[in-house]
Scaffold this active site. Structure first.
Site, short mmCIF file in Angstrom:
data_model
loop_
_atom_site.label_atom_id
_atom_site.label_comp_id
_atom_site.label_asym_id
_atom_site.label_seq_id
_atom_site.Cartn_x
_atom_site.Cartn_y
_atom_site.Cartn_z
N HIS A 119 -2.05 -6.59 -5.64
CA HIS A 119 -1.86 -6.81 -4.20
C HIS A 119 -0.68 -7.75 -3.96
O HIS A 119 0.13 -7.53 -3.06
CB HIS A 119 -3.09 -7.47 -3.58
CG HIS A 119 -4.35 -6.67 -3.67
ND1 HIS A 119 -5.43 -7.05 -4.42
CD2 HIS A 119 -4.71 -5.50 -3.07
CE1 HIS A 119 -6.41 -6.19 -4.29
NE2 HIS A 119 -6.00 -5.22 -3.48
N LYS A 140 -0.83 2.79 -7.68
CA LYS A 140 -2.11 2.83 -8.40
C LYS A 140 -3.07 3.83 -7.73
O LYS A 140 -3.76 4.58 -8.38
CB LYS A 140 -2.69 1.41 -8.41
CG LYS A 140 -4.17 1.28 -8.35
CD LYS A 140 -4.73 1.08 -9.72
CE LYS A 140 -6.23 1.03 -9.81
NZ LYS A 140 -6.99 1.03 -8.63
N MET A 195 -8.18 -4.46 1.05
CA MET A 195 -9.61 -4.74 1.24
C MET A 195 -9.95 -6.11 0.66
O MET A 195 -11.12 -6.43 0.44
CB MET A 195 -10.45 -3.65 0.59
CG MET A 195 -10.25 -2.28 1.24
SD MET A 195 -11.65 -1.19 1.07
CE MET A 195 -11.80 -1.08 -0.69
N GLN A 254 -3.93 8.36 -2.36
CA GLN A 254 -3.95 7.64 -1.08
C GLN A 254 -2.53 7.46 -0.53
O GLN A 254 -2.25 7.71 0.64
CB GLN A 254 -4.61 6.28 -1.31
CG GLN A 254 -4.47 5.31 -0.17
CD GLN A 254 -5.23 4.02 -0.44
OE1 GLN A 254 -6.45 4.01 -0.38
NE2 GLN A 254 -4.53 2.93 -0.71
N GLY A 301 0.24 0.74 -2.96
CA GLY A 301 0.41 0.79 -4.40
C GLY A 301 0.36 2.21 -4.95
O GLY A 301 -0.43 3.03 -4.48
N SER A 339 -9.64 -4.48 -7.95
CA SER A 339 -10.70 -5.42 -7.53
C SER A 339 -12.02 -5.04 -8.18
O SER A 339 -12.92 -5.87 -8.29
CB SER A 339 -10.85 -5.39 -6.01
OG SER A 339 -9.61 -5.60 -5.39
P1 AMP Z 1 -7.22 -2.17 -1.94
O1 AMP Z 1 -7.52 -3.60 -1.59
O2 AMP Z 1 -7.87 -1.72 -3.20
O3 AMP Z 1 -7.45 -1.25 -0.78
O4 AMP Z 1 -5.66 -2.11 -2.23
C1 AMP Z 1 -4.72 -2.52 -1.28
C2 AMP Z 1 -3.36 -2.05 -1.71
O5 AMP Z 1 -3.02 -2.63 -2.97
C3 AMP Z 1 -3.29 -0.52 -1.91
O6 AMP Z 1 -2.06 -0.04 -1.40
C4 AMP Z 1 -3.38 -0.38 -3.41
O7 AMP Z 1 -2.77 0.80 -3.89
C5 AMP Z 1 -2.62 -1.62 -3.87
N1 AMP Z 1 -2.98 -1.94 -5.25
C6 AMP Z 1 -4.23 -2.10 -5.76
N2 AMP Z 1 -4.18 -2.33 -7.09
C7 AMP Z 1 -2.86 -2.32 -7.43
C8 AMP Z 1 -2.15 -2.49 -8.66
N3 AMP Z 1 -2.78 -2.72 -9.80
N4 AMP Z 1 -0.80 -2.41 -8.63
C9 AMP Z 1 -0.15 -2.18 -7.46
N5 AMP Z 1 -0.76 -2.00 -6.28
C10 AMP Z 1 -2.10 -2.07 -6.25
#
Ligand code: AMP
Length: 259
Positions: A14, A126, A7, A130, A124, A163
């Site tokens: 990321h 994290k 996102m 999901q 991730g 984020s």
């Molecule tokens: P998002 O932009 O929040 O939808 O995250 C995009 C991808 O990045 C998802 O697969 C998240 O799980 C991964 N992600 C977000 N934060 C982290 C983190 N701290 N460590 C590893 N992966 C992450």
């Protein structure tokens, strides 16, 4: 082709996925899309950070071959009326507190996978629920993609990068550190315990000692099925979600057990 859906508002978490996708594949695709379908009307869809120029520069520097930045109209044109749900997995844990969230996630990820046609897709740990929901969806729907889970990247004090961390006020940021320390402490403590409910209860009490913290849940789950085990055996994980002020934080840690 390796694919990393995001996102945006990219951080080191990321980037760890993006760099891995670049390393392990001939071509790497990243999508930047703040997906309205996974936000409830009361959530932060409008104020979610969207630093497109910076994100695009980071992707270029990492060696990404294609950046996909669709509009809401592109993905959800008028009359769009189809959603995907992994039943029984979407309405537990975070899904209890964010109804419809994982339906929105599964729907957008399925669309993005169709559009990008990757061999490997990176997510991730994290966002552990999901990740498992997407694994289940790709398996159930026979999608020709390998779903790869990547370790959580943390700040020096242990807070998982997110984020949404930019929303934390200075005092909340300090207390956020304690949240993750308690998860780690829970792992140690569980070694002397038999029942997962015992571990959860003790952790709940400890988390509620953090001033101003509102607890959504802390739960021991089976790493693959997200089911709740009675005893502390097998491959387990502790998942938790809390609020500090107006910011919702999630985190999880593996629980290494006998057997
Ligand atoms: P998002 O932009 O929040 O939808 O995250 C995009 C991808 O990045 C998802 O697969 C998240 O799980 C991964 N992600 C977000 N934060 C982290 C983190 N701290 N460590 C590893 N992966 C992450």
């Amino acid at each position: 082709v390796g694919f990393v859906p995001t996102m945006g508002a990219l951080h080191e978490g990321h980037l760890s996925l993006i760099e891995r996708a670049c390393r392990e594949n001939n071509k790497a695709i990243v999508s930047l899309f703040v997906n309205p379908l996974q936000f409830s009307p009361k959530e932060d869809y409008q104020r979610y950070p969207r630093p497109f120029a910076k994100d695009s520069r980071l992707c270029r520097q990492a060696g990404v071959n294609l950046l996909f930045h669709p509009t809401v109209q592109d993905l959800y044109p008028q009359g769009f009326n189809t959603q995907v749900e992994v039943k029984g997995w979407s309405d537990i844990l975070c899904g209890t507190f964010r109804p419809g969230h994982f339906k929105g996630v599964a729907t957008v990820v399925l669309k993005l996978l169709h559009l990008a046609q990757p061999d490997r897709a990176y997510f991730g740990e994290k966002d552990f629920q999901q990740l498992q929901i997407i694994r289940k969806m790709t398996e159930d729907l026979n999608l020709p993609v390998r779903t790869i889970g990547c370790p959580t990247i943390r700040q020096k004090d242990g807070l998982a990068l997110s984020s949404r961390n930019v929303y934390l006020k200075p005092g909340e940021r300090i207390r956020a550190r304690r949240f993750q320390q308690i998860l780690r402490w829970g792992v140690q403590m569980a070694r002397g315990q038999k029942r997962s409910s015992e571990t959860e209860n003790i952790m709940r009490k400890e988390l509620l000692k953090i001033p101003g913290l509102k607890l959504d849940y802390v739960r021991v789950v089976d790493s693959k099925t997200l089911d709740r085990p009675r005893t502390l055996e097998g491959r387990l994980r502790i998942l938790a979600a809390v609020w500090l002020g107006k910011t919702r934080l999630i985190d999880n840690v593996p629980l290494i057990c006998k057997n």
